[in-house]
Design an enzyme around this catalytic site. Structure first.
Site, PDB file in Angstrom:
ATOM      1  N   ARG A 140     -50.268 -60.027   2.977  1.00 35.89           N
ATOM      2  CA  ARG A 140     -51.629 -59.518   3.106  1.00 35.89           C
ATOM      3  C   ARG A 140     -51.645 -58.017   3.384  1.00 35.89           C
ATOM      4  O   ARG A 140     -50.693 -57.448   3.910  1.00 35.89           O
ATOM      5  CB  ARG A 140     -52.364 -60.251   4.246  1.00 35.89           C
ATOM      6  CG  ARG A 140     -52.844 -61.647   3.866  1.00 35.89           C
ATOM      7  CD  ARG A 140     -53.593 -62.275   5.031  1.00 35.89           C
ATOM      8  NE  ARG A 140     -54.207 -63.544   4.645  1.00 35.89           N
ATOM      9  CZ  ARG A 140     -55.462 -63.682   4.238  1.00 35.89           C
ATOM     10  NH1 ARG A 140     -56.242 -62.607   4.152  1.00 35.89           N
ATOM     11  NH2 ARG A 140     -55.949 -64.858   3.923  1.00 35.89           N
TER      12      ARG A 140
ATOM     13  N   GLY B  42     -48.817 -75.270   2.972  1.00 38.93           N
ATOM     14  CA  GLY B  42     -48.169 -74.495   4.022  1.00 38.93           C
ATOM     15  C   GLY B  42     -48.630 -74.813   5.416  1.00 38.93           C
ATOM     16  O   GLY B  42     -47.895 -75.369   6.228  1.00 38.93           O
ATOM     17  N   HIS B  43     -49.889 -74.475   5.726  1.00 40.94           N
ATOM     18  CA  HIS B  43     -50.362 -74.545   7.106  1.00 40.94           C
ATOM     19  C   HIS B  43     -50.159 -75.918   7.716  1.00 40.94           C
ATOM     20  O   HIS B  43     -49.684 -76.048   8.855  1.00 40.94           O
ATOM     21  CB  HIS B  43     -51.841 -74.148   7.167  1.00 40.94           C
ATOM     22  CG  HIS B  43     -52.396 -74.109   8.543  1.00 40.94           C
ATOM     23  ND1 HIS B  43     -53.057 -75.183   9.116  1.00 40.94           N
ATOM     24  CD2 HIS B  43     -52.387 -73.128   9.481  1.00 40.94           C
ATOM     25  CE1 HIS B  43     -53.426 -74.864  10.338  1.00 40.94           C
ATOM     26  NE2 HIS B  43     -53.045 -73.628  10.583  1.00 40.94           N
TER      27      HIS B  43
ATOM     28  N   ASP C 170     -46.022 -68.801   5.402  1.00 43.70           N
ATOM     29  CA  ASP C 170     -46.784 -67.746   6.083  1.00 43.70           C
ATOM     30  C   ASP C 170     -46.901 -67.972   7.579  1.00 43.70           C
ATOM     31  O   ASP C 170     -46.771 -67.038   8.388  1.00 43.70           O
ATOM     32  CB  ASP C 170     -48.202 -67.656   5.508  1.00 43.70           C
ATOM     33  CG  ASP C 170     -48.245 -67.072   4.113  1.00 43.70           C
ATOM     34  OD1 ASP C 170     -47.207 -66.608   3.624  1.00 43.70           O
ATOM     35  OD2 ASP C 170     -49.333 -67.097   3.510  1.00 43.70           O
TER      36      ASP C 170
ATOM     37  N   ARG D 184     -50.662 -59.547   8.536  1.00 43.15           N
ATOM     38  CA  ARG D 184     -50.904 -60.391   9.711  1.00 43.15           C
ATOM     39  C   ARG D 184     -49.856 -61.472   9.896  1.00 43.15           C
ATOM     40  O   ARG D 184     -49.705 -62.003  10.989  1.00 43.15           O
ATOM     41  CB  ARG D 184     -52.290 -61.024   9.645  1.00 43.15           C
ATOM     42  CG  ARG D 184     -52.421 -62.091   8.575  1.00 43.15           C
ATOM     43  CD  ARG D 184     -53.788 -62.742   8.601  1.00 43.15           C
ATOM     44  NE  ARG D 184     -54.846 -61.812   8.263  1.00 43.15           N
ATOM     45  CZ  ARG D 184     -56.109 -62.189   8.040  1.00 43.15           C
ATOM     46  NH1 ARG D 184     -56.440 -63.462   8.140  1.00 43.15           N
ATOM     47  NH2 ARG D 184     -57.021 -61.303   7.712  1.00 43.15           N
TER      48      ARG D 184
ATOM     49  N   HIS E 215     -54.417 -75.621  -0.892  1.00 41.57           N
ATOM     50  CA  HIS E 215     -55.233 -75.142   0.225  1.00 41.57           C
ATOM     51  C   HIS E 215     -55.813 -76.335   0.997  1.00 41.57           C
ATOM     52  O   HIS E 215     -56.654 -77.072   0.493  1.00 41.57           O
ATOM     53  CB  HIS E 215     -56.384 -74.222  -0.193  1.00 41.57           C
ATOM     54  CG  HIS E 215     -56.920 -73.413   0.965  1.00 41.57           C
ATOM     55  ND1 HIS E 215     -56.349 -72.218   1.360  1.00 41.57           N
ATOM     56  CD2 HIS E 215     -57.931 -73.649   1.835  1.00 41.57           C
ATOM     57  CE1 HIS E 215     -57.010 -71.748   2.416  1.00 41.57           C
ATOM     58  NE2 HIS E 215     -57.969 -72.599   2.723  1.00 41.57           N
ATOM     59  N   GLY E 216     -55.304 -76.516   2.220  1.00 37.16           N
ATOM     60  CA  GLY E 216     -55.819 -77.540   3.117  1.00 37.16           C
ATOM     61  C   GLY E 216     -55.235 -78.923   2.922  1.00 37.16           C
ATOM     62  O   GLY E 216     -55.650 -79.868   3.604  1.00 37.16           O
TER      63      GLY E 216
END
Length: 252
Positions: free
Chosen positions: A52, A219-220, A16, A56, A197-198
């Site tokens: 989304r 991901g992030h 993403d 975005r 997540h995270g």
């Protein structure tokens, strides 16, 4: 069944935020599909992308290209809306992970309330399943949500690890205990358990060591780390940490 061990812990790479960087300036660079291909080349087991409502980061044309150009399973994260359902049914990715979504949030803030939204979720899960798409629900590590996922017919859950990643010390240990229990409970209920997540180099190993977890979606952190060391090395290092953690489980 609570002691079931998954031999290979899969790594799904979320692309993403390659698209986030692209969209900050417009144009086509950096290309999230190129990132997906690079992830595949260094051992990712799957690609995750969240389309989304406000587009975005990932855009519709990114999903088109991902379905055509990558050889790995695509996990499409989506809100439980008719628009996203129709997109999923048109593309038929390997899996769809239903996530909560609020337009004003910066990132996903918590798990889906599967227990409180059964009437809304049931027809969506049924239609995705009828199309041969594997359905996952992104939930908090809570037995009530696990039981709701099973009742709804979702074969997979992804445990939200954000609270664990955001805490330190005793509070983090308490969150890990919640994830550990939820992973065991999920397997006992006949669910395949994922987590994400995270997660980062610093906190991934305790989660990766949980033998009931079949897949991590990250991901992030990987995209951020790629700025400093490159995407390939970042994924390889994450893969190595996951493998070390899982090897420790089998050695025990």
């Amino acid at each position: 069944m609570s002691g079931t061990k998954t031999a290979h812990l899969r790594l799904g790479v979320n692309i993403d935020h390659v698209a986030t960087i692209r969209n900050a300036r417009g144009g086509e660079h950096p290309d999230p599909v190129r990132a997906a291909l690079a992830a595949a080349a260094v051992g990712a087991d799957g690609i995750t992308a969240h389309l989304r409502e406000d587009r975005r980061h990932i855009r519709d044309e990114d999903i088109d290209r991902l379905m055509k150009e990558i050889g790995l399973p695509l996990n499409l994260e989506m809100a439980a809306t008719e628009e996203m359902l129709e997109i999923a049914l048109r593309h038929r990715p390997h899996a769809c992970c239903i996530v909560p979504e609020r337009r004003e949030e910066v990132t996903t803030e918590g798990g889906l309330d599967a227990a409180g939204q059964r009437e809304k979720l049931a027809p969506i899960i049924r239609r995705l399943g009828d199309a041969g798409i594997r359905v996952s629900l992104f939930i908090n590590p809570d037995v009530r949500q696990l039981e709701a996922a099973r009742a709804l017919g979702a074969p997979v859950v992804e445990l939200h690890t954000g609270a664990y990643c955001d805490r330190t010390g005793l509070e983090q240990a308490e969150e890990l205990a919640r994830i550990t229990k939820a992973a065991r409970d999920g397997v006992e209920l006949g669910l395949e358990v994922h987590a994400g997540h995270g997660l980062s180099f610093g906190n991934v190993k305790p989660v990766a060591a949980l033998p009931q977890i079949a897949e991590l979606n990250i991901g992030h952190f990987l995209i951020g780390e790629a700025i400093f060391i490159g995407l390939g090395p970042a994924i390889r290092q994450m893969r190595a940490l996951m493998d070390e953690a899982r090897a420790g489980v089998h050695a025990a």
